[in-house]
Design an enzyme around this catalytic site. Structure first.
Site, mmCIF file in Angstrom:
data_model
loop_
_atom_site.group_PDB
_atom_site.id
_atom_site.type_symbol
_atom_site.label_atom_id
_atom_site.label_comp_id
_atom_site.label_asym_id
_atom_site.label_seq_id
_atom_site.Cartn_x
_atom_site.Cartn_y
_atom_site.Cartn_z
ATOM 1 N N ASP A 183 -80.116 -9.471 18.699
ATOM 2 C CA ASP A 183 -78.659 -9.375 18.648
ATOM 3 C C ASP A 183 -78.007 -10.709 18.969
ATOM 4 O O ASP A 183 -77.041 -11.127 18.315
ATOM 5 C CB ASP A 183 -78.174 -8.328 19.649
ATOM 6 C CG ASP A 183 -78.357 -6.908 19.143
ATOM 7 O OD1 ASP A 183 -78.055 -6.658 17.968
ATOM 8 O OD2 ASP A 183 -78.798 -6.061 19.933
ATOM 9 N N SER A 184 -78.512 -11.365 20.002
ATOM 10 C CA SER A 184 -77.903 -12.632 20.422
ATOM 11 C C SER A 184 -78.101 -13.713 19.373
ATOM 12 O O SER A 184 -77.196 -14.502 19.097
ATOM 13 C CB SER A 184 -78.485 -13.078 21.770
ATOM 14 O OG SER A 184 -78.164 -12.134 22.782
#
Length: 413
Positions: A183-184
């Site tokens: 996600d990051s």
């Protein structure tokens, strides 16, 4: 160039960062979209976070620590944002959203592909209202292709991209990092794409779609794995605490039972390490004389360095090697990270005033550091959904209190 529906010179406020004057609408939830929005907000953009009425972002309840019922993942990814409530599933909500689009520069969303189109808010519609709008779309597999329709989570993206296969120890199960890394990474690439599109708009006057996929973001950081396989048939696998063929670069035990990282795989740095250990002859030993030789004999080399380190305290090892110009360091827990003088000096352990609990909460600082227009942490984020409804819908869009009251009663806000 007009940003956020206003000329920059008309804002009349001190510059909050290089993106001061840029307005972002964030309609994502959880991590990847909100992380992209946070990065843009850190650099000075005005970020308006949209949450459906009665269905706030689940990130508000994430984080392992709890105080008075509040959790603190929200403090990290909601900082510098304003919060409004808006129901995009109803015509009145979509009409208000399009009014915001007309006065904004960037939209960030991380719904499953096709969701905006289902609501009648596809890019073609958004562009009719603002030809300069930049739509940043974050999804599991991208907006096109045979798997575009599938929902995606970081855990699956890390695995499907091959990234997770390289984690862990040979012969063991591939563990995950205790973070949502996929996600990051996608949030970072999404923010990078937004900035590239923002620059291109200054040339063409036209917006565009930024399409960031979790799987592709995980793939993008995998160095030479693809050409190594294409040319040599090599399937790189997990290598535990080291990289195969890169030596010395590993963790080594110390006298107090902890570990230190020593990275001296470059020839010049390895010679310094040999001197610091009192073993200068190792630098000319044919087993370790160059990068290739050290890679072939890294087990033997690791054993030698490990024996030297095991008799010494970690602070002494790091001080000795630092003085010698050898790269080394501790393996810190978060408790040690927040006390790190280097990070503190750089403003990387930053206070966020959190209205929910009436005190500062520490969080990560703004990365990267710019010399002339550094980013800032201006708030810890909205404490409640819809906190800025009046500011955005009344002050920015010009609607009356009566309209706002009616929309709230109808479930639009």
């Amino acid at each position: 160039m007009t940003f956020g529906g206003q000329e920059r010179s008309d804002r009349g406020i001190a510059c909050a960062g290089p993106l001061d004057g840029v307005r972002v609408i964030e309609v994502g939830t959880l991590i990847s979209g909100p992380f992209a929005g946070r990065l843009l907000g850190d650099m000075g953009a005005e970020v308006i976070k949209v949450e459906p009425p009665g269905a706030p972002d689940p990130l508000r309840t994430w984080g392992q620590a709890e105080l008075d019922g509040h959790h603190f993942f929200w403090t990290v990814h909601a900082r510098n944002k304003k919060a409004v409530t808006l129901n995009l599933r109803v015509p009145a909500g979509r009409a208000l959203f399009l009014e915001l689009v007309e006065r904004s520069d960037i939209i960030v969303e991380n719904f499953r592909p096709g969701t905006l189109e289902k609501w009648g808010l596809g890019y073609d519609v958004l562009r009719e209202h603002n030809r300069g709008i930049i739509l940043v779309r974050v999804s599991g597999y991208g907006q096109t292709g045979p798997e575009a329709h599938k929902a995606g989570y970081a855990s699956v993206a890390e695995a499907a991209s091959g990234l997770r296969h390289m984690n862990g120890f040979p012969g063991g199960p591939p563990p995950r990092l205790a973070l949502s890394l996929g996600d990051s990474l996608a949030g970072m690439f999404a923010a990078q794409g937004a900035l590239a599109a923002l620059y291109r708009r200054t040339v063409t006057g036209e917006g565009q779609v930024v399409d960031a996929a979790l799987t592709e973001s995980c793939l993008a950081v995998q160095e030479s794995t693809i050409p190594d396989y294409d040319v040599g048939g090599i399937v790189r696998g997990p290598s535990g605490t080291r990289l195969e063929g890169i030596a010395p670069s590993n963790i080594y035990p110390t006298a107090d039972g902890s570990w230190v990282v020593i990275a001296a795989n470059q020839d010049t740095v390895f010679r310094r390490l040999c001197q610091a250990m009192g073993r200068p002859e190792l630098a000319t030993d044919e087993r370790f004389a160059d990068h290739v030789a050290r890679g072939r004999n890294q087990d033997e080399l690791d054993a030698i360095i490990g024996a030297w380190a095991a008799d010494r305290q970690p602070a002494d090892i790091i001080a000795t090697l630092s003085d010698a110009g050898v790269i080394s360091g501790p393996i810190n827990t978060v408790a040690e990270v927040v006390e790190d003088p280097q990070l503190q000096a750089r403003g990387m352990i930053a206070d966020h005033w959190d209205d929910r609990i009436g005190r500062n909460v520490k969080g990560p600082g703004v990365v990267p550091v710019l010399s002339q227009t550094p980013g800032t942490i201006r708030s810890a984020g909205p404490s409640r959904p819809g906190q800025h409804n009046d500011e955005i819908y009344r002050d920015l869009l010009g609607h009356s209190d009566d309209e706002l009251d009616a929309w709230q009663a109808e479930g639009v806000l």
